[in-house]
Structures are given as structure tokens and as C-alpha cells.
Design a protein around this motif. Sequence first.
Motif, PDB file in Angstrom:
ATOM      1  N   ARG A   1      10.885  -3.892  -0.088  1.00  0.00           N
ATOM      2  CA  ARG A   1      11.319  -5.283  -0.291  1.00  0.00           C
ATOM      3  C   ARG A   1      10.156  -6.141  -0.770  1.00  0.00           C
ATOM      4  O   ARG A   1      10.321  -6.991  -1.657  1.00  0.00           O
ATOM      5  CB  ARG A   1      11.870  -5.861   1.019  1.00  0.00           C
ATOM      6  CG  ARG A   1      13.316  -5.464   1.267  1.00  0.00           C
ATOM      7  CD  ARG A   1      13.826  -6.090   2.557  1.00  0.00           C
ATOM      8  NE  ARG A   1      15.214  -5.757   2.792  1.00  0.00           N
ATOM      9  CZ  ARG A   1      15.729  -5.542   3.997  1.00  0.00           C
ATOM     10  NH1 ARG A   1      14.967  -5.633   5.069  1.00  0.00           N
ATOM     11  NH2 ARG A   1      17.000  -5.252   4.132  1.00  0.00           N
ATOM     12  N   LEU A   2       8.979  -5.918  -0.182  1.00  0.00           N
ATOM     13  CA  LEU A   2       7.790  -6.666  -0.616  1.00  0.00           C
ATOM     14  C   LEU A   2       7.573  -6.484  -2.106  1.00  0.00           C
ATOM     15  O   LEU A   2       7.168  -7.407  -2.800  1.00  0.00           O
ATOM     16  CB  LEU A   2       6.541  -6.126   0.077  1.00  0.00           C
ATOM     17  CG  LEU A   2       6.166  -6.597   1.465  1.00  0.00           C
ATOM     18  CD1 LEU A   2       4.827  -6.003   1.835  1.00  0.00           C
ATOM     19  CD2 LEU A   2       6.119  -8.104   1.539  1.00  0.00           C
ATOM     20  N   HIS A   3       7.831  -5.264  -2.553  1.00  0.00           N
ATOM     21  CA  HIS A   3       7.519  -4.978  -3.945  1.00  0.00           C
ATOM     22  C   HIS A   3       8.735  -5.117  -4.841  1.00  0.00           C
ATOM     23  O   HIS A   3       8.802  -4.542  -5.915  1.00  0.00           O
ATOM     24  CB  HIS A   3       6.866  -3.605  -4.047  1.00  0.00           C
ATOM     25  CG  HIS A   3       5.665  -3.502  -3.157  1.00  0.00           C
ATOM     26  ND1 HIS A   3       5.601  -2.649  -2.095  1.00  0.00           N
ATOM     27  CD2 HIS A   3       4.520  -4.228  -3.125  1.00  0.00           C
ATOM     28  CE1 HIS A   3       4.440  -2.830  -1.469  1.00  0.00           C
ATOM     29  NE2 HIS A   3       3.776  -3.774  -2.074  1.00  0.00           N
TER      30      HIS A   3
ATOM     31  N   VAL B   1       6.758   3.275   0.383  1.00  0.00           N
ATOM     32  CA  VAL B   1       6.173   2.714  -0.838  1.00  0.00           C
ATOM     33  C   VAL B   1       5.461   3.791  -1.654  1.00  0.00           C
ATOM     34  O   VAL B   1       4.742   3.481  -2.599  1.00  0.00           O
ATOM     35  CB  VAL B   1       5.203   1.537  -0.548  1.00  0.00           C
ATOM     36  CG1 VAL B   1       5.978   0.354   0.009  1.00  0.00           C
ATOM     37  CG2 VAL B   1       4.095   1.928   0.406  1.00  0.00           C
TER      38      VAL B   1
ATOM     39  N   ARG C   1      -3.584  -1.355  -1.532  1.00  0.00           N
ATOM     40  CA  ARG C   1      -3.030  -0.960  -0.231  1.00  0.00           C
ATOM     41  C   ARG C   1      -1.632  -0.369  -0.366  1.00  0.00           C
ATOM     42  O   ARG C   1      -1.161   0.312   0.540  1.00  0.00           O
ATOM     43  CB  ARG C   1      -3.016  -2.155   0.728  1.00  0.00           C
ATOM     44  CG  ARG C   1      -4.415  -2.525   1.164  1.00  0.00           C
ATOM     45  CD  ARG C   1      -4.448  -3.668   2.132  1.00  0.00           C
ATOM     46  NE  ARG C   1      -5.798  -4.231   2.138  1.00  0.00           N
ATOM     47  CZ  ARG C   1      -6.062  -5.526   2.074  1.00  0.00           C
ATOM     48  NH1 ARG C   1      -5.075  -6.399   2.021  1.00  0.00           N
ATOM     49  NH2 ARG C   1      -7.300  -5.937   2.073  1.00  0.00           N
ATOM     50  N   ARG C   2      -0.967  -0.637  -1.463  1.00  0.00           N
ATOM     51  CA  ARG C   2       0.318   0.013  -1.667  1.00  0.00           C
ATOM     52  C   ARG C   2       0.110   1.483  -2.015  1.00  0.00           C
ATOM     53  O   ARG C   2       0.903   2.333  -1.652  1.00  0.00           O
ATOM     54  CB  ARG C   2       1.081  -0.693  -2.786  1.00  0.00           C
ATOM     55  CG  ARG C   2       2.538  -0.295  -2.807  1.00  0.00           C
ATOM     56  CD  ARG C   2       3.277  -1.044  -3.847  1.00  0.00           C
ATOM     57  NE  ARG C   2       2.750  -0.733  -5.173  1.00  0.00           N
ATOM     58  CZ  ARG C   2       3.156  -1.330  -6.282  1.00  0.00           C
ATOM     59  NH1 ARG C   2       4.057  -2.269  -6.223  1.00  0.00           N
ATOM     60  NH2 ARG C   2       2.655  -0.995  -7.449  1.00  0.00           N
TER      61      ARG C   2
ATOM     62  N   TYR D   1      10.651  -2.637   4.671  1.00  0.00           N
ATOM     63  CA  TYR D   1       9.695  -3.748   4.511  1.00  0.00           C
ATOM     64  C   TYR D   1       8.871  -3.635   3.222  1.00  0.00           C
ATOM     65  O   TYR D   1       8.831  -4.574   2.421  1.00  0.00           O
ATOM     66  CB  TYR D   1       8.760  -3.803   5.725  1.00  0.00           C
ATOM     67  CG  TYR D   1       7.773  -4.926   5.687  1.00  0.00           C
ATOM     68  CD1 TYR D   1       8.190  -6.230   5.901  1.00  0.00           C
ATOM     69  CD2 TYR D   1       6.419  -4.708   5.421  1.00  0.00           C
ATOM     70  CE1 TYR D   1       7.295  -7.281   5.861  1.00  0.00           C
ATOM     71  CE2 TYR D   1       5.512  -5.749   5.376  1.00  0.00           C
ATOM     72  CZ  TYR D   1       5.951  -7.035   5.596  1.00  0.00           C
ATOM     73  OH  TYR D   1       5.064  -8.071   5.551  1.00  0.00           O
ATOM     74  N   GLY D   2       8.244  -2.477   3.042  1.00  0.00           N
ATOM     75  CA  GLY D   2       7.381  -2.298   1.867  1.00  0.00           C
ATOM     76  C   GLY D   2       8.141  -2.421   0.557  1.00  0.00           C
ATOM     77  O   GLY D   2       7.775  -3.214  -0.309  1.00  0.00           O
TER      78      GLY D   2
ATOM     79  N   VAL E   1      -4.298  -5.982  -2.601  1.00  0.00           N
ATOM     80  CA  VAL E   1      -2.897  -5.866  -2.204  1.00  0.00           C
ATOM     81  C   VAL E   1      -2.224  -4.682  -2.906  1.00  0.00           C
ATOM     82  O   VAL E   1      -1.492  -3.909  -2.296  1.00  0.00           O
ATOM     83  CB  VAL E   1      -2.169  -7.200  -2.494  1.00  0.00           C
ATOM     84  CG1 VAL E   1      -0.673  -7.022  -2.456  1.00  0.00           C
ATOM     85  CG2 VAL E   1      -2.612  -8.273  -1.506  1.00  0.00           C
TER      86      VAL E   1
ATOM     87  N   VAL F   1       5.274   3.630   5.768  1.00  0.00           N
ATOM     88  CA  VAL F   1       4.247   3.762   4.737  1.00  0.00           C
ATOM     89  C   VAL F   1       4.764   4.620   3.579  1.00  0.00           C
ATOM     90  O   VAL F   1       4.571   4.282   2.412  1.00  0.00           O
ATOM     91  CB  VAL F   1       2.961   4.375   5.334  1.00  0.00           C
ATOM     92  CG1 VAL F   1       1.979   4.716   4.238  1.00  0.00           C
ATOM     93  CG2 VAL F   1       2.334   3.413   6.321  1.00  0.00           C
TER      94      VAL F   1
END
Lengths: 310, 277
Positions: B130-132, B184, B104-105, B127-128, B101, B181
Motif C-alpha cells: 500500500r505504501l508503494h 515488497v 529500505r524497500r 502495509y508495504g 526510503v 517484509v
Amino acid sequence: MNEPIRDKESGLSNAERAPKLKLVSQSTYLKEAALKNLFLVCACVAVAGVALIFVFVGWRGWPVFSEIGVGKFLLGKEWLPTEQLFGILPLFVGSLVVTIGALALGTPLAVGTAVFLSEIASHRVRAIVRPAVELLAGVPSVIYGFFGLLVLRPIIAKLTGSLGFGPLTAWIVLAIMIVPTIATLTEDALRSLPPGIREASYAMGATTWQTISRVLLPAAKIGIVDAIILGMGRAIGETMAVLMVVGNAPVFFHGLGQPISTLTSQIVMDMPYAAGMHRTALFGMAIILFLVSMGLVGIVRFIQRLREEQ
Amino acid sequence: MTDTLSQSTSQAAPDVVAEEATVKIRVRDLDFYYDDFNALTGITCDIKAQAVTAFIGPSGCGKSTFLRCFNRMNDLIPGTRVVGTVLLDGQDIYGPDVDPVDLRRRVGMIFQQPNPFPMSIYDNVAYGPRLHGVKKKSDLDDIVKTSLKRANLWKEVKDILDRGGLTLSGGQQQRLCIARVLAVQPDVLLMDEPCSAIDPTSVQKIEDLMAELKSTVTIIIVTHNMQQAARVSDDTAFFLQEVMGEPAHLVEFGRTAEIFTSPKDKRTEDYITGRFG
């Protein structure tokens, strides 16, 4: 010059030698026409069925609105046919309480099942779980009623210190009953999402849970709401299983283990002996149920149109 | 094959020490398996930092599979297995304690079909981050703006950020995916035939974008389009599966200019001149 090319042996022109196309026979034509009309009749019977039920129920139930009054019927707090009191509010509230409770329990269960089937389960596990879920939809509701009556009711009686007839038992029974409806439709909604978005989410460094909760469920939101409304339709209309466990006392909801009644179960309870205005009032309740389910179908159609526009 | 490789590398870079310093990804003796099927074998190559590397070869030669080894996307397909080492900045990405995971960042990916999420343009890009864990609205606003600018999409969408990502044209959608992409801040960008599903004008925009991005990001692109490989890439790798059912391998790897003008291997020449594939 214009002489057609003739075959040397037979002396016939090409056009004369070519096989002639058959003409349509009268019998084929008649058969086709008859079949077309047969299918039309099938469709008409279904539509006529709905229309006839509506007319019949409306005709038999209408006097309750004109003679007792819409307000007294819909908002009346007491259902005492022997005293000529026909207020269906407690029954309506009963239906609502039973339905909402069943949805509250059944929706997470069903959506969880759908997510498991569509996103997590391996092929082999799915091959076992999916038919099992579909089988739930095929079990006759009286069997659910028996299960509620003989298995759930004693447990709930112990837990609540009552007889166990009441909303809580009905909730659990109905929750299980609506799982297949909501789960299969939610699974369809998840499966019809654009295939690339899962990969996209994983490639962004999302975990499976993040992908499900932040991408897939929001994207399938409309389909899931659709599924829940159809499940609601099933819960509101369910009669037999509810009748067997809900206690059938036409009073307002006043405790998890205390008997209440619903529109559908009250109709079944009273219909065998009801006469006069009592009987008319039951038809009036049927009109209300009919309108509620029509409203739900309308909402579903509206949502589906939203989905197509997306 | 190893001969071909060392030859081309040494010729391409007379100054070996400087070359070593800029290697981003080092692949050594990589074999890839789908269950029992050996799809790729004996792959060894160095991907340079801040350059565009193109993977070319006929369909089914495993170049996409190889690309997906760099961000471990193949992990998601049951029954796949990697043997050998892939070092990203010297660290083995298949090491036992590496979190795919997190990998992939750092190694972002663009797919053949533009695949924006069915949510707003803003939410797609956010999205990215926020995920992180980025939560502050002003931080997110900044990231979204910068990322869309870097993807050359800002001018077109700055007034419609709350509109659905899927309402954009195919080419815009692909640039939205690139912005998503970039948000991030990956070191490496993998592009799996990013232009094969979009119109020619948009292809031009994406190729320009790659040229701009490569100063900050290492780009690896899989493409079926020979002209595109020649136009955009600095290095080119040619893959080939010579017999059906046998593993594919890396036939030739070197400077794009050399691969396209004076390939060392007869098979590379045949492929580039269109004699097969």
C-alpha cells in the motif's frame, strides 16, 4: 545427647544467647490504625462531596421537572424567566455549538502538537514546547476570557461585521484552552505504543509522515478519542471564559458573530437575582450538566477498558 | 587482518570469476561513528547473493550496527556517520542522490523483538504494498496470500486474516513480520537476532524458512547463537572489539564450514570454542 550446645564461657545455650525480637508496641499499633483510617476518611470526603452535590442539586432542581415538565423544560424553545418560560433548548444548543466548534478547532491543533512533541521535535525543542503547553493548562480561565475580550473580539467584530460577541470568539478561546488536555493525553497515547513499530515502519520504506499517519495515529486511535472526550468535558463545563465572550443572549445559534448563551454561563448570569421557579430551573440546568459530565466520564471509563483489553 | 580476509576468500572460492558475479553487497573500508566514537573500523567484505551470511561476535562488537548500515537504519539515529563505501549491486547506497526510503524497500529488515503493527494480519502484510501504491483489492489479496505462504504462515492464519497481528504467538508474529517484509519483494533480508525472543519450536520454523528463502533473497543474520550460525549460514563473519572504547573490526570472514572447523585466527577459535565472549 539432647543437651543443647552451651557456650564454654557463659554457660548459655545458643537460643538463650540470641537477641530477642522486640514486641510491637501499643503506640505503633495505634498510629498505624489511625493513619489507615485517616486515609479512608480522605477518600470518603471526596466521594461524599460528589454525592452531596448530586443530592443537593437534584433536590433543588427536581421541581422543575415535576411542575414544568421534562418536555417543556428540555425542549422548550424560549428562555424568558420574566414570562415564566423556562425552555433550555437554546442554551443546550448553545453549549453544544460552542463545545463542538471548540473541539473542531482545538483537536487538530492539539493532536498536531502531540505528534510534533512525540515524533518530530528534537530534545531541545521539546524541552521548550512541552512546558509551554503544560503552562496553558495552568492559566486561570478568566485570563483566557480577558484575552478573548480584548484581543480576539475586536478582530472578529471587524471580520464578521458584528460586535464580536458570539460563538466564533468562544470557539477560539476554548480551542486554546483544551489544547493542553488533548495534547498531553495524545502524547501519552503515542508514547505508550510498542517501541518497535516505528522502526518496523521505517524499515519497510515508509517516510516519517507515512509512519505517523498510517501506523502511529491509527494505533493510538483509542487513546486519542479518550483525550478528545476529556477535552469535551472541559469545554462543556468551562464557564468564565465563555461568559466573557459569548454575548449571553439566550437564543438559538444564528451566526458566528451573534450572541448566544450556554448552560453554564446562563447559570452564572442569572443566579445572583433568580428566585422561585427561575432559581429552580437553574438547578435543573445543573442536573443536566451533571448528567452530561457523568455520561462523558462513563464513556472514558468504557474506552479505557477497551484499551486494557487490546 | 586484510591478509586473513584475502586468504579465506581465495580459499573459499577457487573460481574467482564466478564468485565475483554473485556478490550482492560489497563493503570497502567502512568506518562507523556515533558522534566522535569510532564504533567500527576498516571493514571490507563481500556478501554473496542467494546465500545466508552470519555475523557473530560478543555483545557490543558492532555487528548489529554494521547490519543496520545496509538499509541505512542508522540514519535515523542523530549523530551517526558512515565513512567508506557500501555497494549494493554495484551502486553506492550512501551516494548523495540515493533515497534511503527506496533502499529500505529493497533491503528488508527483521528485528529481535517481533514488531507487528497493532492492526489486522492482512493490513500488516498489505502495509508495504500500500505504501508503494498498490490499491486494487485483488492485487493486495494476492500479495498477502503469496507473502504469507512464503513465510510459512498461511495455513495457520488463512481464516483469521482480520484478527489483530498482536494476537498471534511470538513465533507467529515473527513470521508475520517476515511476510510483511516479503510483500515488497526485497532483494536482501537483514535479520537482527530474529530468534532470540521466541520459543525453540518457532526457531526451527524460522531457520527452515531461511533455507527456503535464500534461493531468492540474500540473507544476512546477526546471531548470538553459535549453533544457529553454523546451521543456517553459508558464510560467517566474526567481529570483535578488543579494547573497550576502541573500534570493533572484522577479524575473520569466510565459509562457515571453515570458520567453525579450522579458523585462521586464534581469536576466532577462542570465541567459537567458548573461551571468551
